[in-house]
Design an enzyme around this catalytic site. Structure first.
Site, PDB file in Angstrom:
ATOM      1  N   GLY A  28       0.816  -1.214   0.000  1.00  0.00           N
ATOM      2  CA  GLY A  28       0.000   0.000   0.000  1.00  0.00           C
ATOM      3  C   GLY A  28       0.843   1.255   0.000  1.00  0.00           C
ATOM      4  N   SER A  29       0.167   2.397  -0.048  1.00  0.00           N
ATOM      5  CA  SER A  29       0.863   3.671  -0.260  1.00  0.00           C
ATOM      6  C   SER A  29       1.776   4.036   0.910  1.00  0.00           C
ATOM      7  CB  SER A  29      -0.159   4.789  -0.502  1.00  0.00           C
ATOM      8  OG  SER A  29      -1.093   4.842   0.556  1.00  0.00           O
ATOM      9  N   GLY A  37      -7.644  -2.426   1.640  1.00  0.00           N
ATOM     10  CA  GLY A  37      -7.946  -1.452   0.593  1.00  0.00           C
ATOM     11  C   GLY A  37      -7.083  -1.655  -0.641  1.00  0.00           C
ATOM     12  N   GLU A  93      -1.388 -10.413   3.592  1.00  0.00           N
ATOM     13  CA  GLU A  93      -1.009  -9.563   4.732  1.00  0.00           C
ATOM     14  C   GLU A  93      -1.355 -10.251   6.048  1.00  0.00           C
ATOM     15  OE1 GLU A  93      -1.476  -5.076   2.809  1.00  0.00           O
ATOM     16  OE2 GLU A  93      -3.183  -5.988   3.797  1.00  0.00           O
TER      17      GLU A  93
END
Length: 224
Positions: free
Chosen positions: A26-27, A96, A103
């Site tokens: 993710g970001s 998301g 994960e």
């Protein structure tokens, strides 16, 4: 420096020589992986990375971080990952970025988990962020119908091109628009028992430390 980057760089300080480190997706996690890559390159940091997605695997390989699969290591010392929501009692929603299954597998076999977020991810109760449920394609529409009947406002996740999104594990994701989850543990137990559900994005009783990027600098919260 943006808040996600701040949290990612702060979390990378917890990585020590000889560790087996779970690398999130993710970001926010991207900044953390970049920083670990810098430490490997510039400081001679010696670690083994275990990635939680193909996307993170590509990034880590480009940075020269040595990698092993989750089944090639005895355990993971520390996993650092982002979160989409963290409640007051430190339960979380993740997924998301569509990597929730891998994960959760890596987090489950980790001695410690650090979540890195910006301030916007801290909430009183979970549920504003849609809850991802990873399902096998076969029978997925039956689950959509079931969730509709339960009033969960399910949406089968699609790509920007309008195709059904397929996860790294070859599954679909149904996002549940719940607004507020009053009992995350009961909901997690219910979802665990549904045939065709592979995993869900409720990460419960799993995090040890939360690092929050804020305007006044990173804040570290040790979960009791």
């Amino acid at each position: 420096m943006n808040l996600k980057q701040m949290a990612g760089i702060e979390a990378a300080k917890y990585v020590e020589d000889g560790m087996i480190v779970g690398l999130g997706t993710g970001s926010t996690a991207k900044f953390m992986v970049d920083e670990i890559g810098r430490r490997v390159r510039e400081e001679g940091l010696s670690i083994i990375g275990v990635t939680t997605s193909k996307e993170t695997e590509r990034q880590a390989q480009e940075l020269g971080i040595p990698l092993k699969g989750i089944d090639e290591v005895p355990y993971v010392d520390l996993t650092i990952d982002g979160a989409d929501e963290i409640s007051e009692d430190f339960q979380g929603i993740k997924g998301g970025g569509a990597a929730l299954l891998f994960e959760k597998i890596v987090a489950t076999y980790s001695k410690k988990c650090i979540w890195i977020v910006d301030e916007s991810k801290l909430v009183k109760k979970l549920g504003k962020f849609p809850l991802p449920v990873e399902v096998v394609p076969y029978g997925s529409q039956q689950l959509v119908h079931l969730f509709k009947e339960q009033g969960y406002a399910p949406v089968l996740r699609t790509t920007d091109a309008g195709q059904i999104l397929v996860t790294d594990g070859g599954h679909y994701i149904i996002d549940l628009h719940l607004e507020e989850i009053t009992d995350p543990i009961a909901l997690g137990t219910y979802l665990d028992q549904l045939v065709g559900v592979v995993e869900h994005g409720l990460f419960l009783q799993i995090v040890s430390t939360v690092i929050v990027g804020g305007e006044s600098g990173p804040k570290t919260i040790h979960v009791p």
